[in-house]
Design a protein around this motif. Structure first.
Motif, mmCIF file in Angstrom:
data_model
loop_
_atom_site.group_PDB
_atom_site.id
_atom_site.type_symbol
_atom_site.label_atom_id
_atom_site.label_comp_id
_atom_site.label_asym_id
_atom_site.label_seq_id
_atom_site.Cartn_x
_atom_site.Cartn_y
_atom_site.Cartn_z
ATOM 1 N N LEU A 122 -3.289 88.925 36.029
ATOM 2 C CA LEU A 122 -2.189 88.409 36.530
ATOM 3 C C LEU A 122 -1.265 89.224 37.570
ATOM 4 N N THR A 123 -0.412 88.560 38.352
ATOM 5 C CA THR A 123 0.452 89.852 39.373
ATOM 6 C C THR A 123 1.285 90.073 38.317
ATOM 7 N N GLN A 124 1.533 91.739 39.049
ATOM 8 C CA GLN A 124 2.642 92.605 38.149
ATOM 9 C C GLN A 124 3.832 91.595 37.554
ATOM 10 N N GLU A 125 4.351 90.566 39.028
ATOM 11 C CA GLU A 125 5.575 89.510 38.417
ATOM 12 C C GLU A 125 5.218 88.589 37.268
ATOM 13 N N ASP A 126 4.374 88.663 36.936
ATOM 14 C CA ASP A 126 4.287 87.400 35.864
ATOM 15 C C ASP A 126 3.404 87.971 34.511
ATOM 16 N N ALA A 127 3.056 89.239 35.302
ATOM 17 C CA ALA A 127 2.597 90.055 33.215
ATOM 18 C C ALA A 127 4.306 90.516 32.929
ATOM 19 N N LEU A 128 4.804 91.376 33.664
ATOM 20 C CA LEU A 128 6.263 91.109 33.409
ATOM 21 C C LEU A 128 7.273 90.355 32.879
ATOM 22 N N ASN A 129 7.175 89.132 33.483
ATOM 23 C CA ASN A 129 7.951 87.891 32.827
ATOM 24 C C ASN A 129 7.546 87.640 31.800
ATOM 25 N N ALA A 130 6.320 87.496 31.574
ATOM 26 C CA ALA A 130 5.181 87.490 30.199
ATOM 27 C C ALA A 130 6.234 88.503 29.600
ATOM 28 N N THR A 131 5.672 89.789 29.370
ATOM 29 C CA THR A 131 6.600 89.738 28.137
ATOM 30 C C THR A 131 8.187 89.399 27.900
ATOM 31 N N GLY A 144 9.463 87.036 17.895
ATOM 32 C CA GLY A 144 9.558 86.636 19.108
ATOM 33 C C GLY A 144 9.880 88.365 19.359
ATOM 34 N N LYS A 145 10.329 88.545 18.753
ATOM 35 C CA LYS A 145 10.716 90.487 18.797
ATOM 36 C C LYS A 145 8.819 90.941 18.968
ATOM 37 N N ARG A 146 8.113 90.777 17.777
ATOM 38 C CA ARG A 146 6.533 90.998 16.800
ATOM 39 C C ARG A 146 6.004 90.428 18.257
ATOM 40 N N ASP A 147 5.999 88.945 18.322
ATOM 41 C CA ASP A 147 5.121 88.966 19.557
ATOM 42 C C ASP A 147 5.567 89.915 21.611
ATOM 43 N N ALA A 148 6.672 90.262 21.768
ATOM 44 C CA ALA A 148 7.356 90.915 22.959
ATOM 45 C C ALA A 148 6.651 92.237 22.796
ATOM 46 N N ALA A 149 6.540 92.833 21.569
ATOM 47 C CA ALA A 149 5.802 94.425 21.401
ATOM 48 C C ALA A 149 4.346 94.574 21.206
ATOM 49 N N LEU A 150 3.451 93.466 20.289
ATOM 50 C CA LEU A 150 2.753 93.262 20.728
ATOM 51 C C LEU A 150 1.663 93.573 21.856
ATOM 52 N N LEU A 151 2.527 92.191 22.739
ATOM 53 C CA LEU A 151 2.388 91.568 24.231
ATOM 54 C C LEU A 151 2.714 92.842 25.474
ATOM 55 N N CYS A 152 3.416 93.777 24.859
ATOM 56 C CA CYS A 152 3.367 94.399 25.793
ATOM 57 C C CYS A 152 2.697 96.019 25.718
#
Length: 260
Positions: A122-131, A144-152
């Motif tokens: 992904l682009t850096q912008e898309d990857a960061l937006n996803a997190t 939601g915080k679990r998914d964010a932590a896992l993706l990060c």
């Protein structure tokens, strides 16, 4: 179809069985019919005449491989040819079960191997937006915080989804380095970025289930270890919400980590 009336009747009976007894979808039946017609057309040219009952009996490895080569030369992709071979095997299995004829040679032919394609980053912008936005599609705040932590963690440390889900709470006791056990039990150490540590702490602070040092870090909605299929479903929803590429997956974030 370049086949005798007798062989045509076999095909008709096979398709009827797929429809009425096996309950195959109309799409699958049409695809299988096209695949078999293609084979019989090739076979007719290959032997120089209509395909007869006895031809189906005596086709050998060389004949079937010649058909696969023909498909390759015509530009069919690997997945299409693999499906066609599956259809052909299904047809010959039907012929054998119905005591029409027997030719086991086709079952020794292996499907062509799919060329492995690296996932697109992904682009850096898309990857960061996803997190940042993945938590918005969760059913509640802690998930939601679990998914964010896992993706990060996956993106920030370049982990495979299986590696991330196998982490236990004690593995992150050192907030600077994470030891990961990967394929073939090989271990490696990766730095834990502060933003990843922060995301994990936010998740642990609101998780409704007690997590001991020996417990898996990421839990599902019912307190059991989180399954990859559950997280992948969230990623598919995220992909739709943010209009990310179709290739966006957990492994794509790992690939993006390496690229970025």
């Amino acid at each position: 179809m370049a086949a005798s009336d007798e062989v045509r009747s076999y095909v008709k009976a096979w398709l009827a069985k797929l429809k009425h007894e096996r309950r195959f979808s109309p799409h699958t039946i049409t695809a299988y019919q096209t695949d078999l017609h293609h084979f019989l057309s090739f076979a007719s040219n290959h032997i120089g005449g209509q395909v007869e009952h006895q031809d189906l009996v005596i086709f050998n490895v060389r004949d079937f491989r010649a058909w696969l080569t023909h498909r390759h030369n015509e530009g069919f992709d690997f997945s299409s040819t693999a499906r066609s071979l599956s259809a052909l095997k299904h047809f010959f299995k039907f012929l054998d079960k119905e005591d029409i004829l027997t030719n086991t040679t086709v079952f020794t032919i292996r499907s062509p191997k799919q060329k492995q394609v690296l996932p697109r980053s992904l682009t850096q912008e898309d990857a960061l937006n996803a997190t940042k936005h993945i938590k918005e599609i969760a059913q509640n705040d802690w998930l939601g915080k679990r998914d964010a932590a896992l993706l990060c963690l996956i993106y920030g440390c370049g982990l495979r989804i299986a590696e991330a889900l196998s982490i236990r709470k004690k593995d992150i006791s050192n907030s600077q380095v994470l030891q990961v056990t990967g394929k073939r039990n090989k271990t490696r150490q990766v730095p834990l970025l502060p933003i990843v540590v922060s995301a994990i702490k936010d998740y642990l602070a609101v998780c409704p289930y007690p997590i001991t040092e020996d417990d898996f870090l990421f839990l599902g909605a019912r307190g059991k270890p989180l399954q990859a299929a559950t997280f992948n479903k969230q990623l598919r929803m995220l992909r739709q919400m943010l209009h990310l590429p179709e290739t966006t997956s957990a492994h794509a974030f790992r690939h993006s980590f390496a690229t970025h």
